[in-house]
Design a protein around this motif. Structure first.
Motif, mmCIF file in Angstrom:
data_model
loop_
_atom_site.group_PDB
_atom_site.id
_atom_site.type_symbol
_atom_site.label_atom_id
_atom_site.label_comp_id
_atom_site.label_asym_id
_atom_site.label_seq_id
_atom_site.Cartn_x
_atom_site.Cartn_y
_atom_site.Cartn_z
ATOM 1 N N VAL A 236 0.833 -1.198 0.000
ATOM 2 C CA VAL A 236 0.000 0.000 0.000
ATOM 3 C C VAL A 236 0.869 1.250 0.000
ATOM 4 O O VAL A 236 0.729 2.122 -0.854
ATOM 5 C CB VAL A 236 -0.943 0.028 1.219
ATOM 6 C CG1 VAL A 236 -1.729 1.336 1.259
ATOM 7 C CG2 VAL A 236 -1.882 -1.168 1.198
ATOM 8 N N TYR B 222 3.708 4.972 -2.804
ATOM 9 C CA TYR B 222 2.337 4.490 -2.731
ATOM 10 C C TYR B 222 2.028 3.602 -3.932
ATOM 11 O O TYR B 222 2.550 3.831 -5.034
ATOM 12 C CB TYR B 222 1.347 5.658 -2.735
ATOM 13 C CG TYR B 222 1.539 6.628 -1.602
ATOM 14 C CD1 TYR B 222 2.362 7.746 -1.746
ATOM 15 C CD2 TYR B 222 0.910 6.428 -0.378
ATOM 16 C CE1 TYR B 222 2.560 8.624 -0.697
ATOM 17 C CE2 TYR B 222 1.097 7.313 0.675
ATOM 18 C CZ TYR B 222 1.927 8.403 0.509
ATOM 19 O OH TYR B 222 2.102 9.280 1.553
ATOM 20 N N VAL C 174 -3.959 4.064 -4.435
ATOM 21 C CA VAL C 174 -4.203 4.886 -3.247
ATOM 22 C C VAL C 174 -3.563 6.266 -3.348
ATOM 23 O O VAL C 174 -3.740 7.093 -2.445
ATOM 24 C CB VAL C 174 -3.725 4.178 -1.958
ATOM 25 C CG1 VAL C 174 -4.319 2.776 -1.873
ATOM 26 C CG2 VAL C 174 -2.206 4.140 -1.854
ATOM 27 N N ARG D 234 -5.071 9.662 -2.125
ATOM 28 C CA ARG D 234 -6.081 9.385 -1.085
ATOM 29 C C ARG D 234 -5.449 9.005 0.250
ATOM 30 O O ARG D 234 -5.979 9.354 1.306
ATOM 31 C CB ARG D 234 -6.999 8.245 -1.541
ATOM 32 C CG ARG D 234 -7.780 8.528 -2.809
ATOM 33 C CD ARG D 234 -8.839 7.461 -3.059
ATOM 34 N NE ARG D 234 -8.284 6.132 -3.245
ATOM 35 C CZ ARG D 234 -8.610 5.068 -2.498
ATOM 36 N NH1 ARG D 234 -9.485 5.191 -1.512
ATOM 37 N NH2 ARG D 234 -8.081 3.884 -2.739
ATOM 38 N N PHE D 235 -4.346 8.285 0.200
ATOM 39 C CA PHE D 235 -3.679 7.831 1.415
ATOM 40 C C PHE D 235 -2.388 8.621 1.619
ATOM 41 O O PHE D 235 -1.720 8.995 0.649
ATOM 42 C CB PHE D 235 -3.312 6.346 1.317
ATOM 43 C CG PHE D 235 -4.477 5.407 1.359
ATOM 44 C CD1 PHE D 235 -5.788 5.836 1.232
ATOM 45 C CD2 PHE D 235 -4.249 4.037 1.513
ATOM 46 C CE1 PHE D 235 -6.852 4.954 1.257
ATOM 47 C CE2 PHE D 235 -5.300 3.145 1.547
ATOM 48 C CZ PHE D 235 -6.599 3.600 1.415
ATOM 49 N N MET E 66 -6.098 7.623 5.636
ATOM 50 C CA MET E 66 -6.830 7.114 4.477
ATOM 51 C C MET E 66 -8.083 7.953 4.277
ATOM 52 O O MET E 66 -8.957 7.979 5.158
ATOM 53 C CB MET E 66 -7.201 5.640 4.684
ATOM 54 C CG MET E 66 -6.006 4.758 5.011
ATOM 55 S SD MET E 66 -6.434 3.008 5.098
ATOM 56 C CE MET E 66 -7.530 3.003 6.509
ATOM 57 N N ASP F 38 -11.156 -0.880 -0.754
ATOM 58 C CA ASP F 38 -10.087 -0.729 0.238
ATOM 59 C C ASP F 38 -10.281 -1.666 1.428
ATOM 60 O O ASP F 38 -9.414 -1.741 2.302
ATOM 61 C CB ASP F 38 -10.030 0.718 0.752
ATOM 62 C CG ASP F 38 -9.636 1.708 -0.320
ATOM 63 O OD1 ASP F 38 -10.245 2.792 -0.378
ATOM 64 O OD2 ASP F 38 -8.712 1.398 -1.106
#
Length: 128
Positions: free
Chosen positions: A48, A64, A68, A71-72, A87, A94
């Motif tokens: 991730v 990343y 993601v 977003r993360f 997150m 997810d």
């Protein structure tokens, strides 16, 4: 050795946010590359995000997986031996058990086999 312990998982609606935390014990966090992985039912464990020293050894870099990005966010506080995974804009895909992993040395950051120390995992469930 390093022992990671995750927390912060839970049930959230699609579009919501969660922050996962990983607290390590043992050797100092600053010595480690840290990664977050996840495993959905019936699927392989997948990379991730990760944080590691830059090649210039002056700051930590973050990486990343494509799904993601944006977003993360992975962050670390070496003084508190903590690595967080913020997150946002969560999606049903997810949903997985999220694992924190640590290593002292390695090459690629994405294969799970590159990490030596693993937490027990924390469940994240995103409802549609």
């Amino acid at each position: 050795q390093v022992q990671p312990v995750e927390s912060g998982g839970g049930l959230v609606q699609a579009g919501g946010s969660l922050t996962l935390s990983c607290v390590t014990s043992g050797r100092p966090l600053r010595m480690c590359d840290m990664g977050w992985f996840r495993q959905a039912p019936g699927k392989e464990r997948e990379f991730v995000a990760a944080t590691t020293w830059s090649s210039s050894n002056t700051y930590y870099r973050s990486y990343y997986t494509d799904g993601v990005k944006g977003r993360f966010t992975i962050s670390r506080d070496n003084a508190k031996n903590t690595v967080n995974l913020q997150m946002n804009s969560l999606k049903p895909e997810d949903t997985a058990v999220y694992y924190c992993a640590a290593r002292f040395i390695g090459r690629s950051l994405t294969p799970s086999g590159e990490y030596d120390y693993w937490g027990q995992g924390t469940q994240v469930t995103v409802s549609s």
